[in-house]
Design a protein around this motif. Structure first.
Motif, PDB file in Angstrom:
ATOM      1  N   ARG A 368       0.821  -1.212  -0.081  1.00 52.21           N
ATOM      2  CA  ARG A 368       0.030   0.007   0.092  1.00 52.21           C
ATOM      3  C   ARG A 368       0.683   1.224  -0.153  1.00 52.21           C
ATOM      4  NH1 ARG A 368      -4.585  -2.050   4.034  1.00 52.21           N
ATOM      5  NH2 ARG A 368      -5.819  -3.439   2.632  1.00 52.21           N
ATOM      6  N   GLU A 369       1.936   1.231   0.831  1.00 55.15           N
ATOM      7  CA  GLU A 369       2.780   2.282   1.024  1.00 55.15           C
ATOM      8  C   GLU A 369       3.393   2.721  -0.727  1.00 55.15           C
ATOM      9  OE1 GLU A 369       6.999   3.973   2.970  1.00 55.15           O
ATOM     10  OE2 GLU A 369       5.994   2.184   3.636  1.00 55.15           O
ATOM     11  N   ILE A 370       3.587   1.704  -1.427  1.00 57.05           N
ATOM     12  CA  ILE A 370       4.084   1.677  -2.757  1.00 57.05           C
ATOM     13  C   ILE A 370       2.982   2.600  -3.702  1.00 57.05           C
ATOM     14  CG2 ILE A 370       4.966   0.518  -4.988  1.00 57.05           C
ATOM     15  CD1 ILE A 370       6.003  -1.473  -3.047  1.00 57.05           C
ATOM     16  N   ILE A 371       1.586   2.199  -3.630  1.00 57.19           N
ATOM     17  CA  ILE A 371       0.828   2.758  -4.543  1.00 57.19           C
ATOM     18  C   ILE A 371       0.425   3.901  -3.989  1.00 57.19           C
ATOM     19  CG2 ILE A 371      -1.158   2.091  -3.158  1.00 57.19           C
ATOM     20  CD1 ILE A 371      -0.875   1.586  -6.957  1.00 57.19           C
ATOM     21  N   THR A 372       0.515   4.465  -2.779  1.00 62.21           N
ATOM     22  CA  THR A 372       0.122   5.791  -2.279  1.00 62.21           C
ATOM     23  C   THR A 372       1.609   6.680  -2.730  1.00 62.21           C
ATOM     24  OG1 THR A 372      -0.782   4.957  -0.498  1.00 62.21           O
ATOM     25  CG2 THR A 372      -0.171   7.339  -0.422  1.00 62.21           C
ATOM     26  N   GLU A 377       3.352  11.160  -6.808  1.00 65.44           N
ATOM     27  CA  GLU A 377       4.157  11.265  -7.669  1.00 65.44           C
ATOM     28  C   GLU A 377       3.907  11.558  -9.364  1.00 65.44           C
ATOM     29  OE1 GLU A 377       7.288   8.693  -7.302  1.00 65.44           O
ATOM     30  OE2 GLU A 377       8.189   9.469  -5.573  1.00 65.44           O
ATOM     31  N   ARG A 378       2.790  10.658  -9.609  1.00 58.95           N
ATOM     32  CA  ARG A 378       2.228  10.760 -10.840  1.00 58.95           C
ATOM     33  C   ARG A 378       1.540  11.986 -10.998  1.00 58.95           C
ATOM     34  NH1 ARG A 378       2.565   6.760 -14.116  1.00 58.95           N
ATOM     35  NH2 ARG A 378       2.879   5.082 -12.630  1.00 58.95           N
ATOM     36  N   LEU A 379       0.735  12.425 -10.117  1.00 62.67           N
ATOM     37  CA  LEU A 379      -0.205  13.474 -10.258  1.00 62.67           C
ATOM     38  C   LEU A 379       0.526  14.832 -10.241  1.00 62.67           C
ATOM     39  CD1 LEU A 379      -2.982  12.690  -7.797  1.00 62.67           C
ATOM     40  CD2 LEU A 379      -3.139  12.731 -10.289  1.00 62.67           C
ATOM     41  N   GLY A 381       3.495  15.059 -11.810  1.00 66.53           N
ATOM     42  CA  GLY A 381       4.228  14.848 -13.201  1.00 66.53           C
ATOM     43  C   GLY A 381       5.371  14.220 -13.298  1.00 66.53           C
ATOM     44  N   ASN A 382       5.943  13.757 -12.056  1.00 64.03           N
ATOM     45  CA  ASN A 382       7.113  13.036 -11.905  1.00 64.03           C
ATOM     46  C   ASN A 382       7.234  11.789 -13.135  1.00 64.03           C
ATOM     47  OD1 ASN A 382       8.052  14.903 -10.157  1.00 64.03           O
ATOM     48  ND2 ASN A 382       7.664  13.309  -8.308  1.00 64.03           N
ATOM     49  N   PRO A 383       8.183  11.530 -13.464  1.00 58.86           N
ATOM     50  CA  PRO A 383       8.322  10.488 -14.512  1.00 58.86           C
ATOM     51  C   PRO A 383       8.401   9.039 -13.560  1.00 58.86           C
ATOM     52  CG  PRO A 383      10.483  11.406 -14.583  1.00 58.86           C
ATOM     53  CD  PRO A 383       9.666  12.188 -13.525  1.00 58.86           C
ATOM     54  N   LEU A 384       7.254   8.213 -14.052  1.00 61.09           N
ATOM     55  CA  LEU A 384       7.141   6.794 -13.442  1.00 61.09           C
ATOM     56  C   LEU A 384       6.917   5.848 -14.450  1.00 61.09           C
ATOM     57  CD1 LEU A 384       4.909   7.808 -10.378  1.00 61.09           C
ATOM     58  CD2 LEU A 384       7.323   7.087 -10.356  1.00 61.09           C
ATOM     59  N   PRO A 385       7.456   4.356 -14.213  1.00 58.43           N
ATOM     60  CA  PRO A 385       7.228   3.438 -15.019  1.00 58.43           C
ATOM     61  C   PRO A 385       5.659   3.374 -15.521  1.00 58.43           C
ATOM     62  CG  PRO A 385       8.401   2.550 -13.345  1.00 58.43           C
ATOM     63  CD  PRO A 385       7.946   3.965 -13.040  1.00 58.43           C
ATOM     64  N   SER A 386       5.203   3.089 -16.871  1.00 57.21           N
ATOM     65  CA  SER A 386       3.873   3.078 -17.413  1.00 57.21           C
ATOM     66  C   SER A 386       3.193   1.732 -16.774  1.00 57.21           C
ATOM     67  CB  SER A 386       3.915   3.172 -18.911  1.00 57.21           C
ATOM     68  OG  SER A 386       4.584   2.170 -19.496  1.00 57.21           O
ATOM     69  N   HIS A 387       3.844   0.695 -16.367  1.00 58.03           N
ATOM     70  CA  HIS A 387       3.433  -0.385 -16.048  1.00 58.03           C
ATOM     71  C   HIS A 387       4.385  -1.258 -14.811  1.00 58.03           C
ATOM     72  CE1 HIS A 387       4.041  -4.900 -16.277  1.00 58.03           C
ATOM     73  NE2 HIS A 387       2.679  -4.913 -16.126  1.00 58.03           N
ATOM     74  N   TYR A 388       3.575  -1.558 -14.025  1.00 59.34           N
ATOM     75  CA  TYR A 388       4.315  -2.140 -12.685  1.00 59.34           C
ATOM     76  C   TYR A 388       3.179  -3.267 -12.234  1.00 59.34           C
ATOM     77  CZ  TYR A 388       1.823   1.355  -9.965  1.00 59.34           C
ATOM     78  OH  TYR A 388       1.200   2.289  -9.210  1.00 59.34           O
ATOM     79  N   GLU A 389       4.018  -4.116 -11.193  1.00 61.30           N
ATOM     80  CA  GLU A 389       3.365  -5.256 -10.720  1.00 61.30           C
ATOM     81  C   GLU A 389       3.353  -5.087  -9.165  1.00 61.30           C
ATOM     82  OE1 GLU A 389       4.040  -9.031 -12.197  1.00 61.30           O
ATOM     83  OE2 GLU A 389       3.647  -8.697 -14.405  1.00 61.30           O
ATOM     84  N   LEU A 390       2.160  -5.684  -8.614  1.00 59.81           N
ATOM     85  CA  LEU A 390       2.516  -5.564  -6.997  1.00 59.81           C
ATOM     86  C   LEU A 390       1.090  -6.614  -6.550  1.00 59.81           C
ATOM     87  CD1 LEU A 390       0.678  -2.413  -5.439  1.00 59.81           C
ATOM     88  CD2 LEU A 390       0.708  -2.910  -7.974  1.00 59.81           C
ATOM     89  N   ARG A 391       1.064  -6.582  -5.285  1.00 59.28           N
ATOM     90  CA  ARG A 391       0.107  -7.710  -4.840  1.00 59.28           C
ATOM     91  C   ARG A 391      -1.359  -7.060  -4.608  1.00 59.28           C
ATOM     92  NH1 ARG A 391       0.740 -12.818  -5.720  1.00 59.28           N
ATOM     93  NH2 ARG A 391      -0.462 -13.242  -3.459  1.00 59.28           N
ATOM     94  N   GLY A 392      -2.459  -7.576  -5.244  1.00 55.32           N
ATOM     95  CA  GLY A 392      -3.553  -7.084  -4.966  1.00 55.32           C
ATOM     96  C   GLY A 392      -4.292  -7.617  -4.035  1.00 55.32           C
TER      97      GLY A 392
END
Length: 812
Positions: A368-372, A377-379, A381-392
């Motif tokens: 959860r800390e990663i997604i938050t 950062e995405r909002l 405008g910081n550059p971030l990977p367009s795809h990533y994986e984590l545990r849902g």
């Protein structure tokens, strides 16, 4: 009317719905005026009395449904300008939407109602009503002005004529009157000519065109000269001309304006166009209708644009709703939109369970800390990977492998994050299966290669120890040591056989077999082997197809799994269950299992009530030499042999286990083509020697020496060769003396198979035996198919070699 304080009329036959809707509206628009009606007639009455800014209309109602209410509203000039927003939970399909648009509906919103979307729709429709009222007032004003000016002109013209008749002598007055008339006519002409809409005037008797403006010429494609003095029947198809004439008569008879929202006409050059026309009578000074005035706006492009927008919205919504990938929109701190696939990914049934909740609710706690952090950062405008994986995290609390593709978008005028998502659990499981299969294949290849050389060494050890044991005059301690060497060599041979079984390079004797019978036999053996406190249960299938297997190897599989189950049972015992049934594997199942093939199979399941296997150990259980037992309590080859035997039989094995709840091995074996099981019993032979000459071909010097010694002691003559080419030369020179050829498979210069093929060309009836460290992977044809008499796997005892030789020689 300000858009912030709208007047809203809600029509719904369900009182509870009206109460709930009124509460939502009051929450969204605190200062709004809200009227409610529980049926269509009451709604129509309130609409005419109160002139609301927006009408919220349910579709399914008794007596008069929503479509009929809307149609009546739009056909009445007093209420046609009021926007209608359809609300329904029963007809959210495209057919209902189309019907709503056909009867004049302005928007469509499905229940349960999204308050944000409802608020936005009401604001837009309120603005549309304001625009409609302004446009209507302006057109009415222009129409009234034209009518007024026309009436003034006609009145002026009458007065002028009267004045001319009475005051012919007054020339100056006449000039002034003519000038006034010209000025009035020029003023009227400028207005009419510069209005972008088509304006026409008809006389009331023949309904022929008396006047036309430039916009009308351009629209219809006819000049004024072609139009004036003619009526609709001269330019339009009869059906259309009838429609226009009927409306004209209705206007003249009623003495008031008639609004026609849509009418199709066929133009000369622009094809079919759609017009919004208003027609009204023009009266003379006495109040009698003298002309008919028409004002038409070409709304073809606007209608097409509106339709395109509606179609685009419908298409986009359809694409999102039918997409196999989950889609969700996060705005602020909660989700504001999700599609059905999103609900399926996370295991929810309705949007009401999801909307408004923070995205962290759908992510496993450790991520959860990663997604938050990434959302913030995405909002920014910081550059971030367009795809990533984590545990849902699913609704039932189970975590899974989640893949995300987030994008920043503008949603209803505000920044938001659109994320596409999929459940990668099955895909990752398949990838892990493939990696495990490749690893096992690599280990198996290595095991097969090592086994060949190791078996040659064991053959030498076993052969020499057997010959030395024939000398009974040796000291007992020496004889004991030799027996230990011989027994150790045999155990080494058994170990290599297990490796060969795992690598699928061991010999098998396949035949159609009834697994019910085999399982019953194994049960008898297990009852004498397993502790008494372990119960054994069989679940058999009376309608079971046969399988093409090696019964001895299947017995090994069952015994190994039973012994493992016993070791996993507590001291007080447990239950071992062996179940067998017929199944058919489909393409979907096989697509999720590496090595599985579609078709009829026999499923053999071995279950225990033991301690279970932890997840981190479960992925290694079939690897050779992997064991959780203490030193000296296991070799780690038991399950590796099970895996190899099942693979060798064209099947696959699946292990399911949960700590504290036991373990189940599911073994799938392909059903045989024949339904008749067969049994073969080898005839016993008496070991004896002979005097024939045997050609022995092997590249291992020690193997040649020990084999020569064995055969010589049995009375046979022996000639040797260290490779296939040398053996072929020896056979060519001594073919009449040689009764039998013994060939190793792998040799330098020329291998055993190639040498045998060449010998067959010399003597098609030659008798041959093959010996090798492993006996599979012979190529297109194995030695037996090429008319070899037998295959001996090293290491073999001298008694087995001599029995085989004697049997083959005696067959002649």
């Amino acid at each position: 009317m300000a858009t912030h304080d709208p007047k809203i009329l809600a029509i719904d036959d369900n009182r509870d719905n009206l109460i709930s809707l009124k509460a939502v509206l009051k929450d969204a628009f605190p200062n709004a005026i809200v009227w409610t009606a529980e049926n269509g007639p009451k709604g129509l009455e309130l609409a005419l009395e109160e002139d609301p800014d927006v009408i919220l209309l349910d579709i399914v109602m008794p007596d008069m449904n929503g479509f009929e209410v809307c149609r009546r509203l739009k056909s009445d000039e007093r209420s046609e300008h009021i926007p209608v927003l359809f609300l329904t939970a029963l007809r959210s399909d495209s057919q209902s939407r189309t019907k709503a648009l056909e009867v004049g509906g302005d928007a469509f919103l499905a229940k349960p109602i999204d308050e944000t979307e409802l608020r936005a729709q009401i604001r837009v429709l309120t603005k549309i009503k304001e625009a409609n009222e302004l446009q209507r007032k302006e057109k009415d004003r222009l129409a009234a002005l034209v009518g007024q000016r026309t009436w003034e002109l006609e009145r002026s013209r009458a007065e002028t004529l009267k004045l001319l008749e009475n005051l012919k002598a007054e020339n100056e007055v006449r000039k002034q009157t003519e000038l006034a008339l010209k000025q009035n006519e020029m003023f009227l002409q400028q207005i009419v000519e510069n209005i972008p809409n088509m304006i026409f005037i008809k006389d009331i008797e023949k309904l022929s065109f008396a006047r036309f403006n430039r916009a009308g010429e351009e629209l219809l494609g006819y000049s004024r000269e072609e139009l004036l003095g003619k009526n609709d029947y001269d330019f339009f198809p009869r059906e259309q001309a009838d429609f226009f004439t009927e409306k004209d008569r209705h206007v003249i008879a009623g003495g008031k304006m008639v609004d026609i929202p849509e009418e199709e006409i066929e133009t000369r050059f622009k094809g079919r166009r759609i017009l919004h026309t208003k027609k009204l009578p023009v009266f003379d000074a006495e109040g009698n209708p003298q002309f008919l005035l028409g004002i038409s706006e070409d709304v073809t492009e606007r209608n097409l644009l509106e339709k395109a927008l509606r179609d685009s919205e419908r298409t986009n919504r359809l694409l999102i709703e039918q997409a196999p990938v989950g889609a969700g929109v996060l705005q602020g701190e909660g989700l504001v939109f999700v599609n059905p696939a999103f609900l399926e990914v996370f295991g929810y049934e309705g949007q009401e369970e999801v909307l408004g909740r923070p995205v962290e609710d759908f992510i496993s706690p450790e991520d959860r800390e990663i997604i938050t952090k990434r959302r913030k950062e995405r909002l920014t405008g910081n550059p971030l990977p367009s795809h990533y994986e984590l545990r849902g995290l699913k609704k039932n609390g189970r975590s899974f492998d989640l893949a995300l593709w987030p994008r920043v978008i503008d949603y209803q005028g505000k920044p938001a994050i659109l994320s596409f998502c999929t459940d990668r659990t099955e895909q990752k499981a398949l990838r892990n299966q493939l990696l495990q299969s490749q690893k096992m294949e690599a280990v198996g290849t290595l095991a097969g290669g090592v086994a060949h050389d190791f078996n040659n060494l064991l053959q030498v050890v076993l052969g020499y120890s057997e010959m030395l044991l024939m000398n009974q005059s040796l000291d007992k301690r020496v004889l004991g040591g030799l027996q230990t060497i011989r027994d150790t060599a045999k155990r080494g041979g058994d170990l290599v056989k297990r490796l060969l079984t795992f690598s699928r390079k061991g010999p098998t004797e396949m035949r159609p077999t009834d697994l019910n019978h085999e399982v019953e036999q194994v049960k008898t053996l297990l009852q004498r082997t397993l502790p008494k406190m372990i119960g054994i249960e069989l679940i058999l299938d009376d309608d079971l197809p046969t399988v093409n297997v090696d019964p001895v190897q299947i017995e090994q599989v069952l015994m190994n799994l039973a012994i493992n189950a016993k070791d996993a049972m507590p001291v007080e015992g447990g239950t071992l269950t062996i179940a067998i049934k017929s199944v058919v594997l489909d393409e979907e199942y096989c697509g999720l299992r590496i090595g599985a093939k579609p078709g009829p199979h026999v499923l053999l399941s071995i279950s225990d009530t033991g301690s279970g296997i932890p997840e981190d150990i479960l992925q290694h259980i079939f690897e050779p030499f992997f064991t959780t037992k203490g030193i000296g309590k296991g070799t780690g080859l038991g399950l590796a042999m099970v895996y190899g035997i099942v693979q060798q039989h064209g099947g696959h094995v699946v292990c399911e286990s949960e700590v504290g709840k036991g373990t189940t091995f599911h073994i799938y074996l392909p059903a045989a083509q024949t339904s008749e099981p067969s049994n073969r019993v080898e005839a016993k032979s008496v070991t004896q020697g002979g005097s024939e000459t045997i050609l022995l071909v092997d590249d291992e010097t020690w193997v040649l020496e020990i084999s020569t010694e064995m055969l010589s002691r049995a009375g046979y003559g022996v000639v040797t060769a260290t490779n296939g080419k040398e053996g072929l030369d020896v056979y060519k020179n001594n073919r009449d003396l040689i009764s039998l050829v013994i060939l190793d498979k792998l040799m330098p210069v020329m291998g055993g198979l190639e040498c045998f093929r060449e010998i067959l060309k010399i003597n098609p009836n030659v008798r041959a035996i093959f010996s090798s460290g492993y006996t599979s992977d012979w190529g297109e044809k194995d030695p037996v198919e090429l008319r070899a008499k037998a295959i001996l796997q090293k290491p073999f005892e001298s008694e087995r070699l001599l029995k085989t030789i004697r049997r083959i020689l005696d067959e002649a």
